[in-house]
Design a protein around this motif. Sequence first.
Motif, short mmCIF file in Angstrom:
data_model
loop_
_atom_site.label_atom_id
_atom_site.label_comp_id
_atom_site.label_asym_id
_atom_site.label_seq_id
_atom_site.Cartn_x
_atom_site.Cartn_y
_atom_site.Cartn_z
N LEU A 114 40.96 48.53 34.82
CA LEU A 114 41.04 49.94 34.45
C LEU A 114 39.66 50.58 34.58
CD1 LEU A 114 43.18 49.43 31.22
CD2 LEU A 114 44.01 50.18 33.45
N MET B 20 44.55 43.57 34.10
CA MET B 20 44.53 44.99 34.43
C MET B 20 43.08 45.42 34.64
SD MET B 20 47.12 46.19 31.46
CE MET B 20 48.43 47.18 32.06
N ILE C 28 42.82 51.75 39.08
CA ILE C 28 43.68 50.86 38.30
C ILE C 28 44.34 49.85 39.23
CG2 ILE C 28 45.73 50.71 36.84
CD1 ILE C 28 45.14 53.56 35.92
#
Length: 181
Positions: free
Chosen positions: A121, A119, A83
Amino acid sequence: MKNTLALALLAVASLPLAAHAEGSYIGGGVGRAEHKVAVNSIGSYKDSDVAIKIFTGYNFDKNFGIEAGYSDLGEIEAGNTGISVKGRSFYAAGTATLALNEKLSLTGKLGVAKNRARMNLPGGDLKDTKTDTLLSVSAAYEVTKNLAAYVEIENYGNMAQPKGGGSLKVKVISTGLRFSF
């Protein structure tokens, strides 16, 4: 990066115009951005990175004004989880200043921040844009008539809310210089 360059060029191009507008100012700062990431399926994580900010503003009088700016809120990585999160924000705010004496003042800022987050992920990348409230408190020391040093705490609110649940919140403590015309 293109937006940062465009904003920097706009600020430099506006210097000759701003020099004729009494009450206007420009500035920049550097500080620590604390990111708090919460993803429902993974959990939460806190980390910090360097934040950089440039801004311009105008004081209508000694107590009230407006300000707009750009903040690069850095990038954090959550250990070996895969992450990472990067944030940035454009903002516009009203300012209220209280002079404590001839050199020292406190300023509160309330405005709107157009936040953008990326982000990375494990399931794939997410980009989110969210508008939220910007809150700030700063203390400034007037070094000269036109130059002030400041320390500021800013809260950019909820930067992102990815599908599936979660959030990204960022707070910044910074210091910098403000040049008044």
